[in-house]
Scaffold this motif. Structure first.
Motif, PDB file in Angstrom:
ATOM      1  N   LYS A  49       0.810  -1.216   0.000  1.00  0.00           N
ATOM      2  CA  LYS A  49       0.000   0.000   0.000  1.00  0.00           C
ATOM      3  C   LYS A  49       0.848   1.273   0.000  1.00  0.00           C
ATOM      4  O   LYS A  49       0.522   2.238  -0.703  1.00  0.00           O
ATOM      5  N   PRO A  50       1.946   1.328   0.776  1.00  0.00           N
ATOM      6  CA  PRO A  50       2.803   2.512   0.660  1.00  0.00           C
ATOM      7  C   PRO A  50       3.373   2.711  -0.740  1.00  0.00           C
ATOM      8  O   PRO A  50       3.523   3.850  -1.191  1.00  0.00           O
ATOM      9  N   ALA A  53       0.648   4.301  -2.772  1.00  0.00           N
ATOM     10  CA  ALA A  53       0.469   5.685  -2.334  1.00  0.00           C
ATOM     11  C   ALA A  53       1.603   6.566  -2.839  1.00  0.00           C
ATOM     12  O   ALA A  53       1.379   7.703  -3.280  1.00  0.00           O
ATOM     13  N   VAL A  56       1.129   7.312  -6.573  1.00  0.00           N
ATOM     14  CA  VAL A  56       0.034   8.257  -6.788  1.00  0.00           C
ATOM     15  C   VAL A  56       0.458   9.669  -6.396  1.00  0.00           C
ATOM     16  O   VAL A  56       0.203  10.642  -7.126  1.00  0.00           O
ATOM     17  N   LEU A  57       1.105   9.795  -5.246  1.00  0.00           N
ATOM     18  CA  LEU A  57       1.529  11.116  -4.786  1.00  0.00           C
ATOM     19  C   LEU A  57       2.559  11.733  -5.722  1.00  0.00           C
ATOM     20  O   LEU A  57       2.475  12.921  -6.054  1.00  0.00           O
ATOM     21  N   GLY A  84       5.793  11.893  -2.158  1.00  0.00           N
ATOM     22  CA  GLY A  84       5.749  10.629  -2.871  1.00  0.00           C
ATOM     23  C   GLY A  84       7.131  10.058  -3.114  1.00  0.00           C
ATOM     24  O   GLY A  84       7.350   8.844  -2.977  1.00  0.00           O
TER      25      GLY A  84
END
Length: 432
Positions: A49-50, A53, A56-57, A84
């Motif tokens: 998940k990181p 993320a 995306v960031l 990110g």
């Protein structure tokens, strides 16, 4: 790397030259925050998940900056991009630790050097061309497809990783002060301290001293919480690895930033010729990274010590270049030696970091090493910048300022060689 080249054009277009440093500062502070958050979250729930993320960031930050119509929007975009980027660099270490057996770590980290060298060769040239002949927005927006491609390549591999149930962080953080509590406020404090030091370095008045003292105090408080206990005293094992990463990066990148200035301002070279040694250094870095990966059985302490010796020699040679008329050509062999040194050091320290980490603390330890890299580089570059600024104000000559700064960095690299001797005292993860 692309953004740095295009930033003068970007800031001028947005009428924000007075705030030129803000996009860089915003990126740096958010980068530190992203590293800490990624380390803590990866240790609790795994890297999947990181990773998503972070992608995306980083992509969102490119879009925000690429569509900016004001400096405020540009700074916001750089902040999101930095957040990110900080997440991604730490997650990469966690993924390598989880997805590859230890005997392959030297080769894998050697391969990651290609991901740095190729952009350093191509990115600035492409960015400068786009900014000059097309539009600076393409420097940001043109990278978004690469983020998508990267995601498409790496995300399927997450399904092959073993499932990792959520863990409590308290037991995995015994090497750090404060137990398992979150450390993100200290990342912000460290970033604020670096910014204060940068501001102080650009001033030559009575305000500079208190600003520098406050900045240093903030950094000292922050790193006590962000680094493993014993880092300042080079305690054997993980603390030594983290300290060496900072010392190596700090000494190398401070001189790296001065190479073009030395050749352009002291020897009168053209901008293109002044930047060419950096390209050669990047190739040396890539080559040495590949070499160390081919010989994983060689003791990492020996590889790191040899690399630090190369960096020390390169920094000393660049001091000679600054002080000696007609010696500009020496920058080419000097910086290939420096690049070779970093190519030996960085992958080897990454291998040792994973060796001294368990599945419960790979993220936190990776974040500590990356923060050491970023903070000490910022401090040494800030130091050399302040010395050059004093020379510009007439305190002493520019060759004196550059040569003396380079010798200080050579001394730091020599000191790091002494610290690297502690790597021979190997400890197991459980013995920490």
């Amino acid at each position: 790397m692309s953004v740095t080249t295009a930033m003068p054009t970007v800031v001028e277009s947005l009428h924000g030259m007075a705030f030129y440093a803000w996009p860089f500062s915003a990126f740096m502070v958010a980068n530190l925050l992203g590293m800490v958050l990624a380390g803590e979250i990866s240790d609790r729930i795994g890297p999947g998940k990181p990773l998503i993320a972070g992608l995306v960031l980083f992509g969102a930050g490119l879009v925000i900056a690429g569509t900016a119509t004001t400096m405020a929007q540009l700074v916001a975009g750089r902040m999101v991009q930095g957040l990110g980027g900080g997440v991604l660099i730490v997650v990469m270490y966690v993924l390598i630790g989880a997805g590859y057996p230890p005997e392959l770590h030297p080769r894998v980290f050697g391969m990651t050097a290609v991901g740095w060298v190729l952009p350093s060769l191509v990115g600035p040239v492409v960015a400068g061309t786009l900014a000059e002949h097309a539009h600076w927005r393409l420097v940001f927006l043109g990278l978004v497809p690469l983020v998508v491609v990267g995601a498409a390549l790496v995300l399927p591999g997450l399904r092959r990783l073993p499932s990792d149930p959520p863990r409590e962080a308290a037991g995995a953080s015994a090497a750090y002060r404060g137990g398992g509590r979150s450390r993100w406020p200290f990342a912000l404090l460290a970033g604020a301290g670096v910014i204060l030091l940068q501001v102080a370095g650009n001033r030559l008045d009575v305000v500079a001293v208190p600003l520098a003292l406050v900045g240093l105090a903030a950094i000292v408080v922050a790193i006590r919480m962000l680094f493993p206990v014993g880092t300042a005293t080079a305690r054997s094992g993980l603390p030594t690895v983290v300290l060496l990463r900072g010392l190596a990066a700090g000494s190398f990148f401070a001189v790296d930033a001065l190479v073009p200035l030395t050749l352009a301002s002291v020897h009168g070279w053209s901008p293109a010729a002044s930047g060419l040694p950096l390209t050669i250094g990047a190739l040396g870095w890539s080559g040495a990274s590949w070499i160390q990966g081919r010989y994983p059985s060689v003791a990492r302490s020996l590889v790191v010590g040899t690399g630090l010796g190369c960096v020390a020699v390169a920094c000393a040679l660049m001091a000679f270049v600054a002080w000696t008329p007609g010696s500009g050509w020496v920058a080419y062999p000097a910086w290939i030696v420096g690049g070779l040194g970093m190519g030996l050091i960085m992958p080897s320290l990454s291998v040792l970091l994973l060796e001294f980490s368990s599945a419960d603390d790979r993220g936190r330890n990776s974040a500590a090493m990356q923060i050491a890299d970023a903070l000490l580089s910022s401090l040494t570059i800030g130091f050399t910048g302040a010395v050059v600024a004093a020379a510009t104000a007439g305190a002493f000559g520019l060759p004196t300022a550059i040569g003396s700064s380079n010798l200080v960095m050579a001394a730091i690299a020599v000191g790091a060689i002494l610290v690297a001797a502690r790597l021979r005292r190997r400890v197991s993860v459980g013995a920490r």
